[in-house]
Design a protein around this motif. Structure first.
Motif, PDB file in Angstrom:
ATOM      1  N   ALA A  97       0.823  -1.210   0.000  1.00  0.00           N
ATOM      2  CA  ALA A  97       0.000   0.000   0.000  1.00  0.00           C
ATOM      3  C   ALA A  97       0.857   1.260   0.000  1.00  0.00           C
ATOM      4  O   ALA A  97       0.580   2.229  -0.718  1.00  0.00           O
ATOM      5  CB  ALA A  97      -0.933  -0.005   1.208  1.00  0.00           C
ATOM      6  N   ARG A  98       1.935   1.253   0.790  1.00  0.00           N
ATOM      7  CA  ARG A  98       2.815   2.428   0.835  1.00  0.00           C
ATOM      8  C   ARG A  98       3.566   2.587  -0.490  1.00  0.00           C
ATOM      9  O   ARG A  98       3.767   3.708  -0.967  1.00  0.00           O
ATOM     10  CB  ARG A  98       3.814   2.305   1.991  1.00  0.00           C
ATOM     11  N   GLU A  99       3.984   1.472  -1.067  1.00  0.00           N
ATOM     12  CA  GLU A  99       4.645   1.551  -2.368  1.00  0.00           C
ATOM     13  C   GLU A  99       3.708   2.163  -3.408  1.00  0.00           C
ATOM     14  O   GLU A  99       4.115   3.014  -4.215  1.00  0.00           O
ATOM     15  CB  GLU A  99       5.098   0.161  -2.825  1.00  0.00           C
ATOM     16  N   HIS A 100       2.447   1.752  -3.374  1.00  0.00           N
ATOM     17  CA  HIS A 100       1.462   2.298  -4.300  1.00  0.00           C
ATOM     18  C   HIS A 100       1.327   3.815  -4.100  1.00  0.00           C
ATOM     19  O   HIS A 100       1.287   4.587  -5.068  1.00  0.00           O
ATOM     20  CB  HIS A 100       0.110   1.613  -4.077  1.00  0.00           C
ATOM     21  N   GLN A 101       1.300   4.240  -2.838  1.00  0.00           N
ATOM     22  CA  GLN A 101       1.194   5.666  -2.539  1.00  0.00           C
ATOM     23  C   GLN A 101       2.400   6.428  -3.098  1.00  0.00           C
ATOM     24  O   GLN A 101       2.245   7.497  -3.711  1.00  0.00           O
ATOM     25  CB  GLN A 101       1.093   5.881  -1.032  1.00  0.00           C
ATOM     26  N   LEU A 102       3.600   5.902  -2.883  1.00  0.00           N
ATOM     27  CA  LEU A 102       4.802   6.578  -3.361  1.00  0.00           C
ATOM     28  C   LEU A 102       4.846   6.622  -4.887  1.00  0.00           C
ATOM     29  O   LEU A 102       5.294   7.617  -5.476  1.00  0.00           O
ATOM     30  CB  LEU A 102       6.048   5.888  -2.811  1.00  0.00           C
ATOM     31  N   ARG A 103       4.371   5.553  -5.531  1.00  0.00           N
ATOM     32  CA  ARG A 103       4.382   5.557  -6.997  1.00  0.00           C
ATOM     33  C   ARG A 103       3.348   6.546  -7.552  1.00  0.00           C
ATOM     34  O   ARG A 103       3.563   7.152  -8.613  1.00  0.00           O
ATOM     35  CB  ARG A 103       4.149   4.146  -7.538  1.00  0.00           C
TER      36      ARG A 103
END
Length: 298
Positions: A97-103
């Motif tokens: 979820a955090r990776e998705h946010q950063l992307r």
């Protein structure tokens, strides 16, 4: 002190002085700022003062990106240093979820031509050799990230506002704001009253109290925040350059260089409320008692 003003800003922290500066910059030179104590005698003085350009909200991203560019303009305009350090910022993701946010933020950065992009572990370790990147699935880098001196920035805003004709009155607490029948306001202080068309509540920790003077109840409660600063760390002292800041929202901590050590703080899940019944009027540069056990897990 003026008896009339186009606008009165209540609160002499970074935000209040920024509002005063921008009002004057956009032509509202008949403006006054009132501060109950010394400038920055509130949350500004306590701030960790990290700067970054991207936020989940596009409008806040634009505002932050604009502000980061403004600091250097302020220094040149006023001669007042803002204490700017921009060694970059690293943003870490441990979860999908955090990776998705950063992307998403990386895509937004491309759209708005902001400098924010992914780096590999090798580059991240070169940028910040003291961080253990095990378990990190995505690392983003913002080259312009870093921190400022909030007192220096506040002083620069104040100097720029004064240069354009705005007035700042320290040690001038507001005791009442009274709405008038014609839509104007009377702002009362021990040093005299000011009639104005606009009152700006930039009182920060005392925002509730200022709002209450106008009959408004704001759902604001200050919270305690614990961060600590280390002594000199030999590896940092011998590095010869400034380290980028780090934000790990999954690990719920952030850190940046402070002197030749580190400032380390936590994004606390179980926040501790403070001054629930009202912020003490004499609070300013005091520190809360150490409560590091509360952030030990972070």
């Amino acid at each position: 002190m003026r008896t009339h003003a186009q606008a009165v800003v209540i609160g002499g922290g970074l935000i209040g002085c920024s509002i005063l500066y921008h009002l004057a910059k956009f032509g509202w030179t008949d403006v006054v700022l009132l501060e109950r104590s010394e400038l920055t005698s509130g949350s500004t003085w306590h701030a960790a003062a990290n700067i970054h350009g991207l936020h989940d909200s596009t409008n806040i991203s634009r505002l932050q990106h604009y502000t980061m560019a403004l600091y250097k303009e302020l220094e040149a305009e006023t001669g007042q240093g803002c204490g700017i350090f921009q060694p970059g910022s690293l943003y870490l993701a441990q979860t999908e979820a955090r990776e998705h946010q950063l992307r998403l933020q990386e895509a937004k950065a491309r759209r708005y031509k902001m400098n924010f992009y992914e780096v590999g572990r090798d580059e991240a370790e070169r940028l910040h050799p003291l961080v253990d990147f095990d378990g990190i699935r995505c690392i983003m880098y913002e080259p312009e990230g870093g921190n400022v001196d909030p007192s220096g920035v506040t002083a620069a805003y104040a100097a720029g506002a004064r240069q354009r004709g705005a007035e700042i009155h320290r040690f001038t607490p507001v005791t009442a704001t009274e709405a008038q029948g014609d839509g104007s306001w009377i702002v009362r202080t021990p040093k005299g009253d000011i009639r104005t068309q606009w009152v700006v509540n930039a009182a920060g920790l005392w925002g509730r109290e200022v709002a209450a003077m106008a009959g408004l109840q704001l759902p604001l409660i200050p919270t305690e925040h614990q961060y600590f600063v280390t002594e000199t760390i030999p590896e940092i002292a011998s590095m010869g350059r400034r380290l980028p800041s780090v934000a790990d929202r999954d690990g719920e901590y952030y850190l940046r260089q402070e002197g030749l050590g580190l400032l380390i703080g936590a994004y606390e899940r179980n926040m501790k409320f403070w001054a629930e019944e009202g912020t003490p009027l004499d609070f300013g540069h005091e520190l809360f008692p150490d409560d590091l056990d509360r952030i030990e897990e972070n």
